[in-house]
Design a protein around this motif. Structure first.
Motif, PDB file in Angstrom:
ATOM      1  N   ALA A  96       0.829  -1.216   0.000  1.00 25.58           N
ATOM      2  CA  ALA A  96       0.000   0.000   0.000  1.00 25.58           C
ATOM      3  C   ALA A  96       0.861   1.263   0.000  1.00 25.58           C
ATOM      4  CB  ALA A  96      -0.931   0.003   1.214  1.00 25.58           C
ATOM      5  N   MET A  97       1.958   1.234   0.736  1.00 24.49           N
ATOM      6  CA  MET A  97       2.815   2.405   0.852  1.00 24.49           C
ATOM      7  C   MET A  97       3.678   2.628  -0.395  1.00 24.49           C
ATOM      8  SD  MET A  97       3.955   2.169   4.877  1.00 24.49           S
ATOM      9  CE  MET A  97       4.762   3.775   4.900  1.00 24.49           C
ATOM     10  N   LEU A 157      -2.526   6.819   3.455  1.00 24.05           N
ATOM     11  CA  LEU A 157      -2.659   8.175   3.996  1.00 24.05           C
ATOM     12  C   LEU A 157      -1.496   8.509   4.927  1.00 24.05           C
ATOM     13  CD1 LEU A 157      -6.488   8.236   4.844  1.00 24.05           C
ATOM     14  CD2 LEU A 157      -5.348   9.483   3.001  1.00 24.05           C
ATOM     15  N   TYR A 158      -1.081   7.516   5.733  1.00 24.36           N
ATOM     16  CA  TYR A 158       0.022   7.759   6.660  1.00 24.36           C
ATOM     17  C   TYR A 158       1.319   8.004   5.900  1.00 24.36           C
ATOM     18  CZ  TYR A 158       3.303   7.299  10.496  1.00 24.36           C
ATOM     19  OH  TYR A 158       4.305   7.539  11.404  1.00 24.36           O
ATOM     20  N   SER A 159       1.527   7.274   4.798  1.00 28.83           N
ATOM     21  CA  SER A 159       2.735   7.472   3.997  1.00 28.83           C
ATOM     22  C   SER A 159       2.781   8.887   3.415  1.00 28.83           C
ATOM     23  CB  SER A 159       2.810   6.434   2.863  1.00 28.83           C
ATOM     24  OG  SER A 159       1.794   6.653   1.903  1.00 28.83           O
ATOM     25  N   ASN A 160       1.611   9.527   3.325  1.00 29.08           N
ATOM     26  CA  ASN A 160       1.518  10.908   2.825  1.00 29.08           C
ATOM     27  C   ASN A 160       1.284  11.920   3.951  1.00 29.08           C
ATOM     28  OD1 ASN A 160       1.487  10.821  -0.327  1.00 29.08           O
ATOM     29  ND2 ASN A 160       0.211   9.105   0.313  1.00 29.08           N
ATOM     30  N   ASN A 161       1.439  11.417   5.214  1.00 29.08           N
ATOM     31  CA  ASN A 161       1.356  12.268   6.411  1.00 29.08           C
ATOM     32  C   ASN A 161       0.016  12.993   6.557  1.00 29.08           C
ATOM     33  OD1 ASN A 161       2.669  13.106   8.782  1.00 29.08           O
ATOM     34  ND2 ASN A 161       3.128  15.103   7.896  1.00 29.08           N
ATOM     35  N   ILE A 173      -6.780  10.481   8.833  1.00 29.66           N
ATOM     36  CA  ILE A 173      -6.755   9.166   9.482  1.00 29.66           C
ATOM     37  C   ILE A 173      -7.613   9.193  10.738  1.00 29.66           C
ATOM     38  CG2 ILE A 173      -5.308   7.473  10.681  1.00 29.66           C
ATOM     39  CD1 ILE A 173      -3.023   8.251   8.816  1.00 29.66           C
ATOM     40  N   LYS A 174      -7.459  10.241  11.559  1.00 22.13           N
ATOM     41  CA  LYS A 174      -8.251  10.374  12.788  1.00 22.13           C
ATOM     42  C   LYS A 174      -9.746  10.404  12.475  1.00 22.13           C
ATOM     43  CE  LYS A 174      -4.983  12.688  15.861  1.00 22.13           C
ATOM     44  NZ  LYS A 174      -4.741  13.860  16.727  1.00 22.13           N
ATOM     45  N   ASP A 175     -10.099  11.138  11.444  1.00 25.81           N
ATOM     46  CA  ASP A 175     -11.505  11.251  11.050  1.00 25.81           C
ATOM     47  C   ASP A 175     -12.064   9.902  10.611  1.00 25.81           C
ATOM     48  OD1 ASP A 175     -13.870  12.937  10.392  1.00 25.81           O
ATOM     49  OD2 ASP A 175     -13.439  12.261   8.357  1.00 25.81           O
ATOM     50  N   LYS A 176     -11.276   9.143   9.866  1.00 27.49           N
ATOM     51  CA  LYS A 176     -11.737   7.836   9.377  1.00 27.49           C
ATOM     52  C   LYS A 176     -11.874   6.828  10.523  1.00 27.49           C
ATOM     53  CE  LYS A 176     -10.195   8.252   4.594  1.00 27.49           C
ATOM     54  NZ  LYS A 176     -11.568   8.483   4.129  1.00 27.49           N
ATOM     55  N   ILE A 177     -10.966   6.909  11.496  1.00 27.09           N
ATOM     56  CA  ILE A 177     -11.061   6.027  12.663  1.00 27.09           C
ATOM     57  C   ILE A 177     -12.330   6.317  13.451  1.00 27.09           C
ATOM     58  CG2 ILE A 177     -10.047   5.498  14.922  1.00 27.09           C
ATOM     59  CD1 ILE A 177      -7.293   5.841  13.645  1.00 27.09           C
ATOM     60  N   TYR A 223      -2.488   1.296  14.772  1.00 32.02           N
ATOM     61  CA  TYR A 223      -1.224   0.633  15.134  1.00 32.02           C
ATOM     62  C   TYR A 223      -0.472   0.073  13.927  1.00 32.02           C
ATOM     63  CZ  TYR A 223      -2.314   1.081  20.087  1.00 32.02           C
ATOM     64  OH  TYR A 223      -2.579   1.588  21.342  1.00 32.02           O
ATOM     65  N   THR A 224      -1.196  -0.569  13.006  1.00 36.69           N
ATOM     66  CA  THR A 224      -0.525  -1.135  11.829  1.00 36.69           C
ATOM     67  C   THR A 224      -0.059  -0.060  10.844  1.00 36.69           C
ATOM     68  OG1 THR A 224      -1.705  -3.250  12.013  1.00 36.69           O
ATOM     69  CG2 THR A 224      -0.785  -2.696   9.863  1.00 36.69           C
ATOM     70  N   PRO A 225      -0.915   0.867  10.404  1.00 33.46           N
ATOM     71  CA  PRO A 225      -0.475   1.870   9.429  1.00 33.46           C
ATOM     72  C   PRO A 225       0.678   2.754   9.907  1.00 33.46           C
ATOM     73  CG  PRO A 225      -2.862   1.811   9.520  1.00 33.46           C
ATOM     74  CD  PRO A 225      -2.352   0.989  10.669  1.00 33.46           C
ATOM     75  N   VAL A 226       0.674   3.131  11.210  1.00 35.35           N
ATOM     76  CA  VAL A 226       1.720   4.037  11.698  1.00 35.35           C
ATOM     77  C   VAL A 226       2.970   3.293  12.148  1.00 35.35           C
ATOM     78  CG1 VAL A 226      -0.014   5.718  12.420  1.00 35.35           C
ATOM     79  CG2 VAL A 226       0.898   4.113  14.108  1.00 35.35           C
ATOM     80  N   GLY A 227       2.980   1.966  11.985  1.00 37.92           N
ATOM     81  CA  GLY A 227       4.171   1.190  12.299  1.00 37.92           C
ATOM     82  C   GLY A 227       4.355   0.870  13.768  1.00 37.92           C
ATOM     83  N   LYS A 228       3.255   0.807  14.529  1.00 35.71           N
ATOM     84  CA  LYS A 228       3.350   0.501  15.957  1.00 35.71           C
ATOM     85  C   LYS A 228       2.841  -0.907  16.265  1.00 35.71           C
ATOM     86  CE  LYS A 228       3.484   5.054  18.040  1.00 35.71           C
ATOM     87  NZ  LYS A 228       3.048   5.856  19.207  1.00 35.71           N
ATOM     88  N   ARG A 229       3.096  -1.807  15.343  1.00 34.86           N
ATOM     89  CA  ARG A 229       2.659  -3.190  15.529  1.00 34.86           C
ATOM     90  C   ARG A 229       3.357  -3.827  16.727  1.00 34.86           C
ATOM     91  NH1 ARG A 229      -1.972  -5.568  13.753  1.00 34.86           N
ATOM     92  NH2 ARG A 229      -1.701  -7.786  13.426  1.00 34.86           N
TER      93      ARG A 229
END
Length: 491
Positions: free
Chosen positions: A70-71, A273-277, A282-286, A348-354
């Protein structure tokens, strides 16, 4: 690449989840009567053992691979290189696991034939490239191929599986169906990858990174797969596992309705979206995703408690009464996992905090294991269900507390209290209807209809924001259609 349509992908994913829901609803009543609780228990127990090998073979690639593709989906060379590296890693891991699986077949004589039939599930891991298409958000292709294979498998099951002695054939059909479905995804692969320099392939980095995703998979297995293994070891006979398998089957269907299709589609998009900062988006979609999940989740949770008495009797047939209480114990997990799954996939997964989420999963899994060891010998499948609910509750609480404000307990209460009140109101009505004749399909259907109406009306009275928004959209559609008809008449 052209940005895929989020709405279309959601529709494709929803269609597939509906199919996934319909197939067990069609097959479970037949299989439960043909194979019995004992046969289903054997399948559940042997499959739980085979699943460990599949988990080690995949190495967390489903989440890791989706995120990486995806990224880098806009760069054909990078995504092609990633595909070859990740797929080669899976092949190596699967071959190692096949050697271990062969030892199980050799030394575990009691269920040897069933283990041989389940070998196709392990081989299927090599051909599972759904992570690649998920990363590209090419859900249409996944849905079409898997739908054809699943429908074909069901047809063969009804034709070939006729009595308890056909358990081996049933297992063979299920595992071969998985293998064929995975192989079918390779047909369109050349359209999305290009040739790369073989010398540029490097696996070391991927083994290290995917391991971070693998740890949560193992941790989660403690209260999803190990439950069934422990029930098989700590109880006598296979019936307890049969009851547990049927209950979890219904719960998994409920989870599919509540959040699976939504989170599957949104996970790849939030990674992009995270790869594009684009943090605000992201917050809105969550928030919007959890609003929807809690609306559906609480409705199904309380609704399932209300209909379980009569539903189990006609759906599974005689001999499955313990499933009733199992469903009642399990029902809160629909909401609990809905929350953790959403935050896990969309934060957690998209921002790399797995790795952070893995710590929470390990803690919850350890607690669940301890509870299982104490409760399963005494309460059987009920003990395993209680352990799973407690474990998931702990994990979800930790997910919310440490997600850096992407979702909060305050917001959870704000969104939930109206749905809980509406759910309890619905449950009281459904309980009153239970006084009528039980075990009849028309009673259950009547309960579902009345329950949905009561849930909706109570939320409307309480002015639930999501319901009001749906009402507004429906009115808009109605008036636009009405206006169009009038304009057509004037013409």
């Amino acid at each position: 690449m052209k940005t895929p349509s989020l709405k279309k992908n959601f529709l494709y994913s929803t269609f597939y989840q509906i199919l996934v829901i319909l197939i067990p609803l069609i097959t479970a009543p037949y299989i439960s009567r043909v194979l019995g609780a004992e046969g289903i228990g054997i399948y559940s127990y042997t499959l739980s053992i085979q699943t460990y090998f599949s988990m080690f073979a995949t190495l967390g690639v489903l989440s890791y691979g989706t995120r990486e593709i995806a990224m880098n989906r806009d760069d054909s060379i990078k995504r092609s290189k990633l595909f070859y590296e990740i797929e080669l890693m899976v092949i190596i891991a699967t071959l190692i696991c096949l050697i271990g699986w062969l030892l199980v077949i050799i030394f575990y004589k009691e269920y040897r034939n069933y283990f041989i039939a389940l070998s196709f599930n392990l081989v299927a891991v090599i051909f599972d490239i759904s992570w690649f298409f998920s990363g590209l958000e090419e859900f249409k292709y996944i849905v079409v191929k898997n739908s054809i294979v699943k429908i074909s498998t069901v047809i063969l099951m009804f034709i070939l599986v006729k009595n308890k002695s056909d358990l081996l054939l049933y297992i063979l059909l299920m595992s071969c169906g998985t293998l064929i479905g995975n192989i079918s995804m390779w047909v369109k692969l050349p359209n999305f990858i290009c040739r790369i320099n073989k010398k540029s392939i490097s696996l070391k980095h991927h083994f290290k990174e995917s391991f971070i995703y693998f740890i949560p998979t193992i941790a989660t297995s403690i209260y999803t797969v190990l439950d069934k293994t422990l029930i098989g070891i700590l109880t006598t006979g296979n019936s307890q596992n049969g009851y547990y398998e049927q209950a979890t089957k219904i719960i998994n269907l409920a989870k599919a309705i509540t959040f699976t299709s939504l989170n599957t589609v949104m996970s790849a998009r939030t990674s992009y979206l995270y790869s594009n900062n684009q943090i605000y988006e992201i917050k809105d979609k969550i928030k919007k995703s959890l609003d929807f999940i809690l609306l559906i989740g609480f409705g199904i949770c309380f609704g399932l408690i209300g209909i379980s008495n009569g539903f189990v009797q006609w759906f599974f047939g005689k001999g499955y009464d313990p499933v009733i209480n199992l469903l009642k114990i399990f029902s809160p997990i629909i909401v609990i996992i809905g929350i953790s799954n959403c935050i896990g996939n969309l934060y957690y997964t998209p921002v790399g905090k797995r790795a952070t989420s893995a710590k929470f999963l390990i803690l919850g899994s350890f607690i669940n294991l301890i509870i299982n060891l104490f409760l399963i010998p005494r309460f059987g499948a009920y003990g395993a269900a209680i352990g799973s609910v407690i474990a998931e509750l702990i994990i979800t609480a930790l997910y919310i507390k440490f997600c850096e404000g992407f979702f909060t307990f305050t917001l959870l209460v704000e969104i939930s209290w109206k749905r809980i009140f509406a759910g309890i109101s619905m449950l009281l009505i459904l309980s009153a209807i239970n006084i009528m004749k039980k075990g009849m399909i028309y009673i259950t259907l009547f309960q579902i209809l009345i329950g949905a109406i009561v849930y909706y009306i109570v939320l409307l009275i309480l002015k639930d924001r999501f319901i009001l928004e749906i009402n507004h959209q429906m009115k808009g559609i109605f008036f636009s259609v009405k206006k169009k008809r009038r304009s057509d008449k004037n013409v």
